[in-house]
Design a protein around this motif. Structure first.
Motif, short mmCIF file in Angstrom:
data_model
loop_
_atom_site.label_atom_id
_atom_site.label_comp_id
_atom_site.label_asym_id
_atom_site.label_seq_id
_atom_site.Cartn_x
_atom_site.Cartn_y
_atom_site.Cartn_z
N SER A 87 1.41 3.36 -3.24
CA SER A 87 0.55 4.33 -3.40
C SER A 87 1.11 6.23 -3.58
O SER A 87 1.27 7.33 -3.73
CB SER A 87 -0.55 5.00 -3.10
N LEU A 147 -8.17 5.97 -2.73
CA LEU A 147 -7.92 7.65 -2.43
C LEU A 147 -8.27 8.75 -3.17
O LEU A 147 -9.03 9.57 -2.93
CB LEU A 147 -6.57 7.46 -1.79
N SER A 172 0.66 -1.63 0.02
CA SER A 172 0.20 0.01 0.21
C SER A 172 0.79 1.38 -0.26
O SER A 172 0.70 2.54 -0.36
CB SER A 172 -0.89 0.19 1.28
N LEU A 203 -13.06 3.84 2.16
CA LEU A 203 -11.84 3.87 2.58
C LEU A 203 -12.91 2.18 3.72
O LEU A 203 -11.74 1.10 3.87
CB LEU A 203 -11.84 4.37 4.01
N THR A 215 -4.50 0.76 -2.67
CA THR A 215 -4.70 2.08 -1.54
C THR A 215 -4.81 3.27 -2.25
O THR A 215 -5.94 3.59 -1.85
CB THR A 215 -3.94 1.79 -0.72
N LYS A 216 -4.45 3.90 -3.11
CA LYS A 216 -3.76 4.42 -3.79
C LYS A 216 -5.90 4.86 -4.74
O LYS A 216 -6.61 6.06 -4.82
CB LYS A 216 -3.22 4.78 -5.10
N ARG A 260 -11.94 7.94 -3.02
CA ARG A 260 -12.60 9.23 -2.33
C ARG A 260 -12.53 10.55 -2.42
O ARG A 260 -13.69 11.11 -2.74
CB ARG A 260 -11.88 8.79 -0.40
N GLU A 261 -11.33 10.77 -2.92
CA GLU A 261 -11.34 12.56 -3.57
C GLU A 261 -12.91 12.78 -4.83
O GLU A 261 -12.81 13.58 -4.80
CB GLU A 261 -9.92 12.84 -3.97
#
Length: 225
Positions: free
Chosen positions: A162, A174, A159, A187, A170-171, A177-178
């Motif tokens: 990233s 994220l 992870s 998450l 993981t990247k 999420r953005e």
């Protein structure tokens, strides 16, 4: 789970495959390197033992993040070789895995009594035959359980890739999420995917361990050539 997150589920699945590939490749390379280092640690040539010990202790003692930064930013400066984020992440994870796997493999090999080594040699078996028919099958029972744990650790450490721009699980989480305006939904999906992957690996490892422990009997020193 809202419809917007559902639309991103294929991205999580694809990213999970990328993470599994990265961590598996790093583990395979690390296991191969770890085997060489383990044999060097058991060598009668002292300088070789010292070098193997220094390698193992060095990479076991520094954070994987430092190794990752060195692979991505340091190698181009020192060696003049530009590594892609994937190559840098694989190198860093493999070096770390090699240091851990070397101890796992060495412990497995040393778990086989010296008397069996000597009996196999006295029977005329070559080093390769000893490893294949006598030491290997017995050492594998000791090596396999912690190896599963090493793989899970490597997968989780992947992870960190990233940070250098490699888009793995993981990247991806994220970025989603953005894109969706924040919140805990991405998450939670990310955590669930990691749990499913690692739990599946644990089940496979347990099944393999059961098979090797129950399905095979240790060979004696004089077995096959």
């Amino acid at each position: 789970m809202n419809d917007q997150l559902v639309a991103y589920l294929p991205l999580f699945v694809k990213a999970a495959g990328t993470t599994i590939w990265l961590s598996w490749l790093a583990l395979v390379i690390g296991a191969a390197g770890g085997a060489v280092i383990a044999l060097a640690r058991m060598s009668t040539f002292m300088p070789l033992r010292v070098l193997a010990l220094l390698f193992t202790e060095f990479f076991r003692s520094i954070p994987i993040l430092i190794v990752l930064f060195f692979a991505y930013f340091g190698v181009p400066v020192i060696l003049g070789i530009d590594l892609s984020p994937f190559a840098a992440a694989t190198l860093a994870l493999a070096l770390n895995a090699a240091s851990v796997m070397s101890e796992v493999i060495r412990a497995g090999l040393e778990s086989v009594g010296r008397g069996q080594w000597e009996a196999a040699r006295s029977s005329g078996m070559t080093y390769g035959q000893i490893m294949r028919h006598v030491v290997g099958p017995q050492a594998l029972r000791v090596i396999l359980p912690p190896s599963v744990g090493v793989y899970i650790a490597v997968l989780k450490e992947s992870s960190l890739a990233s940070i250098i721009g490699y888009v793995e699980l993981t990247k991806t989480g994220l970025l989603v999420r953005e894109t969706t305006g924040g919140g805990f939904g991405p998450l939670l999906i990310l955590a669930a995917v990691y749990f499913i992957i690692n739990y599946a690996i644990s089940l496979v490892g347990a099944a393999l361990e059961h098979r090797f422990n129950v399905g095979q009997r240790p060979r004696t020193a004089g077995a096959g050539s």
